[in-house]
Write a protein that holds these residues in place. Structure first.
Motif, PDB file in Angstrom:
ATOM      1  N   GLU A 117       0.823  -1.210   0.000  1.00 25.62           N
ATOM      2  CA  GLU A 117       0.000   0.000   0.000  1.00 25.62           C
ATOM      3  C   GLU A 117       0.854   1.256   0.000  1.00 25.62           C
ATOM      4  O   GLU A 117       0.361   2.343  -0.296  1.00 25.62           O
ATOM      5  CB  GLU A 117      -0.924  -0.010   1.218  1.00 25.62           C
ATOM      6  CG  GLU A 117      -1.913  -1.173   1.231  1.00 25.62           C
ATOM      7  CD  GLU A 117      -2.760  -1.188   2.490  1.00 25.62           C
ATOM      8  OE1 GLU A 117      -2.610  -0.245   3.309  1.00 25.62           O
ATOM      9  OE2 GLU A 117      -3.559  -2.128   2.659  1.00 25.62           O
ATOM     10  N   ALA A 118       2.144   1.106   0.346  1.00 26.28           N
ATOM     11  CA  ALA A 118       3.060   2.242   0.326  1.00 26.28           C
ATOM     12  C   ALA A 118       3.824   2.344  -0.984  1.00 26.28           C
ATOM     13  O   ALA A 118       4.788   3.107  -1.087  1.00 26.28           O
ATOM     14  CB  ALA A 118       4.050   2.124   1.497  1.00 26.28           C
ATOM     15  N   GLY A 119       3.408   1.587  -1.963  1.00 21.50           N
ATOM     16  CA  GLY A 119       4.018   1.690  -3.286  1.00 21.50           C
ATOM     17  C   GLY A 119       5.027   0.621  -3.619  1.00 21.50           C
ATOM     18  O   GLY A 119       5.636   0.662  -4.704  1.00 21.50           O
ATOM     19  N   VAL A 120       5.252  -0.332  -2.709  1.00 19.59           N
ATOM     20  CA  VAL A 120       6.181  -1.421  -3.011  1.00 19.59           C
ATOM     21  C   VAL A 120       5.508  -2.377  -3.995  1.00 19.59           C
ATOM     22  O   VAL A 120       4.434  -2.919  -3.709  1.00 19.59           O
ATOM     23  CB  VAL A 120       6.599  -2.173  -1.733  1.00 19.59           C
ATOM     24  CG1 VAL A 120       7.454  -3.385  -2.078  1.00 19.59           C
ATOM     25  CG2 VAL A 120       7.351  -1.239  -0.797  1.00 19.59           C
ATOM     26  N   ARG A 121       6.131  -2.570  -5.138  1.00 21.29           N
ATOM     27  CA  ARG A 121       5.531  -3.403  -6.183  1.00 21.29           C
ATOM     28  C   ARG A 121       5.847  -4.875  -5.899  1.00 21.29           C
ATOM     29  O   ARG A 121       6.994  -5.240  -5.653  1.00 21.29           O
ATOM     30  CB  ARG A 121       6.069  -3.005  -7.546  1.00 21.29           C
ATOM     31  CG  ARG A 121       5.683  -1.575  -7.896  1.00 21.29           C
ATOM     32  CD  ARG A 121       6.307  -1.113  -9.181  1.00 21.29           C
ATOM     33  NE  ARG A 121       5.998   0.292  -9.427  1.00 21.29           N
ATOM     34  CZ  ARG A 121       6.453   0.985 -10.449  1.00 21.29           C
ATOM     35  NH1 ARG A 121       7.256   0.402 -11.337  1.00 21.29           N
ATOM     36  NH2 ARG A 121       6.128   2.255 -10.595  1.00 21.29           N
ATOM     37  N   VAL A 122       4.811  -5.676  -5.951  1.00 20.32           N
ATOM     38  CA  VAL A 122       4.950  -7.094  -5.624  1.00 20.32           C
ATOM     39  C   VAL A 122       4.608  -7.935  -6.849  1.00 20.32           C
ATOM     40  O   VAL A 122       4.052  -7.438  -7.840  1.00 20.32           O
ATOM     41  CB  VAL A 122       4.046  -7.480  -4.437  1.00 20.32           C
ATOM     42  CG1 VAL A 122       4.470  -6.735  -3.180  1.00 20.32           C
ATOM     43  CG2 VAL A 122       2.579  -7.209  -4.761  1.00 20.32           C
TER      44      VAL A 122
END
Length: 586
Positions: free
Chosen positions: A239-244
């Motif tokens: 949700e903080a922008g870390v792409r998974v």
């Protein structure tokens, strides 16, 4: 008969409990290592993560049936993944069905090319890729791959196909860096470097055995995967922008067929040829290195068929081009793999992962996979080879430097093609002006050496010249003119002897030049002779009229030639005091 068609079956005849235990342990370790690698290399190739798993199953079975190495571990590798992205990216956009279809078609074409080369026994063609070109290509590819993965570590939308494009794009997006992503990517990279360099010695100091310590160190990427997945899950970093990675479909690879589009196949064919050759060279070099440690034999042509079968298996199971990987093959060997059955067991392990464990990778950060790739490929970068090659051979350095520069500035395909073309061109230039030496008799011996390097006796009426190269179209006329000019420069000269100890072949153009030289020397009143002609060369000369028309003779040795043509000088040199032994080269 069946063992000739399926070399992998031969391993079963002597399969015992010890081999089973070695293969099972190796398969377990390689499976643990291959899971993050397969996901990462799919990311590098621009493909969905499950495609990396698919490319790590049936291809291993295909190679186990047809390959000849007991330890080679086949699957996705960094350089081939990069070449796949470069080739397929020219046809379709990443993430589209057309992109995946083109990657599958590329695997099929590579498989067909490799099998055809194996059936035609063309394994020797890989020798056209010189070691400096391969070294330069791998070094430049490593730099390019590592740079391309920085966007995932920084969490930005950078892109590009060349080093300059990638650097410029990263610079343009530097203000959009996602700090949580950077923390994960940088932390995983540092951890993996530490694991690679320091974990094994630390575990040994703590009392673990070297083999167990090495196995645990190889599992470092798995630890990075587990820890970063937990961080993303507990802290909601997505949700903080870390792409998974996201959802990975569960299940075994589906049976697929590549798109039967002749235009697509035609466009991909040059890339498929390069991928096939590069993959084969990388794979067979690893296989031969490991085989030498066990005094086993690798059949290059069967290796072509084995790798071709692996790629065909990849194409019908939704995968992309594969080859033998250096790092995982070494791990497979060190872990005790005794037969290719270890590869089949590894495929089963990956299959169980695809069936049961893929939901666990949903929160896996792409930055972790990028870190895995960066650490793996930077170990391939060897810039020190530039200095070593420069010191040894300026022409090889030129080929290596050109390959590196063009891979970085233009792309992988242009770089390797230019490197091969330049290597061949430099070879032709070098061999078109072969080393020639006027030789004389070493006093007190029947040996002949270069007059510029040794104290030797020279006959006033016999010119003895050694040519250190096979005679062919590129050097034939130069040799003819050079020998003629040397002969007519001395009016006292009566004989010219061409020493052929280093001549392995005489082609039709060179034969014509020898015939012309014989006539030109005849008109000048000089006889033309040959000495120390190798059997295969003599067989070819006997099929022409050259020996019948030659004004001189063919002598078994240079001493025989000089003994007959100038016996007084030969006897005098033979009974003269021998000079002190020189350290000079021949």
């Amino acid at each position: 008969m069946i063992e000739r068609l399926l070399p992998g079956i031969a391993w079963l005849r002597h399969y015992d409990r010890g081999a089973l235990q070695g293969d099972a342990l190796a398969a377990l370790i390689v499976t643990i290592m291959l899971i993050p690698q397969s996901l990462a290399y799919a990311l590098l190739a621009g493909l969905p993560p499950e495609v990396g798993l698919y490319a790590s199953m049936l291809p291993l079975v295909g190679y186990a049936l047809f390959g000849t190495s007991s330890a080679l571990a086949v699957g996705p590798v960094a350089v081939v993944s990069l070449m796949t992205a470069a080739a397929v990216g020219n046809y379709a956009s990443v993430g589209t069905p057309e992109y995946l279809g083109a990657a599958i078609a590329l695997a099929l074409l590579s498989g067909l090319i490799l099998v055809l080369m194996g059936l035609l026994r063309l394994g020797f063609l890989a020798s056209f890729l010189s070691h400096p070109v391969i070294s330069g290509f791998i070094t430049a590819s490593g730099i390019l791959i590592a740079t391309s993965q920085l966007k995932h570590i920084l969490g930005v939308d950078a892109g590009g196909h060349t080093l300059l494009e990638l650097v410029n794009s990263l610079a343009e997006h530097i203000d959009a860096v996602n700090l949580p992503t950077l923390a994960i990517g940088a932390g995983a990279t540092l951890f993996l470097f530490w694991v690679r360099k320091s974990l094994k010695p630390l575990l040994i100091r703590l009392g673990l055995g070297p083999r167990l310590a090495d196995s645990l160190a190889k599992a470092g990427p798995v630890a990075a995967v587990i820890v970063t997945i937990l961080l993303v899950d507990f802290l909601s970093l997505d949700e903080a922008g870390v792409r998974v990675v996201g959802e990975i479909p569960q299940g075994l690879p589906p049976v697929t067929l590549p798109p039967f589009d002749l235009a697509l196949w035609r466009d991909l064919l040059p890339s498929a040829v390069l991928i096939s050759v590069i993959g084969f060279v990388e794979s067979v070099s690893v296989a031969q290195t490991l085989a030498a440690k066990r005094r086993e034999r690798i059949d290059a042509n069967r290796e072509l068929v084995g790798l071709g079968a692996a790629n065909l298996m990849a194409s019908i199971s939704g995968g992309f081009p594969v080859t033998g990987g250096f790092s995982r093959s070494v791990v497979n060997f060190d872990a005790g793999a005794r037969t290719p059955i270890a590869g089949v067991m590894t495929a089963l392990g990956i299959g169980l992962t695809a069936l049961l464990l893929t939901p666990l990778f949903r929160e896996l950060p792409k930055a972790t996979l990028a870190a895995t790739i960066v650490v793996a490929v930077l170990s391939l970068v060897d810039l020190g080879a530039l200095k070593r090659t420069w010191n040894y051979s300026k022409t090889d350095f030129a080929a290596m430097a050109a390959t590196i520069a063009l891979v970085l500035a233009v792309g992988v395909e242009a770089g390797v093609v230019a490197g091969v073309v330049l290597s061949v061109a430099l070879f032709l230039v070098r061999s078109s002006r072969p080393h020639m030496a006027v030789v004389g008799q070493v006093p007190g011996t029947q040996h002949f050496r270069n007059v510029k390097r040794h104290q030797v006796a020279v006959s006033p009426v016999v010119l003895s010249v050694r040519v250190d190269e096979s005679l062919y179209f590129a050097n034939a006329r130069w040799l003819e003119d050079k020998l003629y000019d040397m002969a007519v420069a001395d009016r006292a000269l009566k004989h010219v002897v061409l020493i052929c100890s280093a001549v392995n072949d005489v082609d039709a153009s060179a034969l014509e030049s020898l015939e012309a030289l014989n006539e030109r020397l005849k008109d000048a009143g000089v006889s033309f002779h040959l000495s120390e002609v190798k059997g295969p060369v003599m067989d070819k000369l006997k099929r022409s009229h050259f020996l019948d028309d030659m004004t001189g003779k063919v002598f078994l040795s240079q001493y025989d030639a000089l003994a007959e043509l100038d016996p007084a000088a030969t006897r005098e040199a033979l009974h003269a005091s021998r000079p002190p032994r020189s350290a000079a080269t021949v």
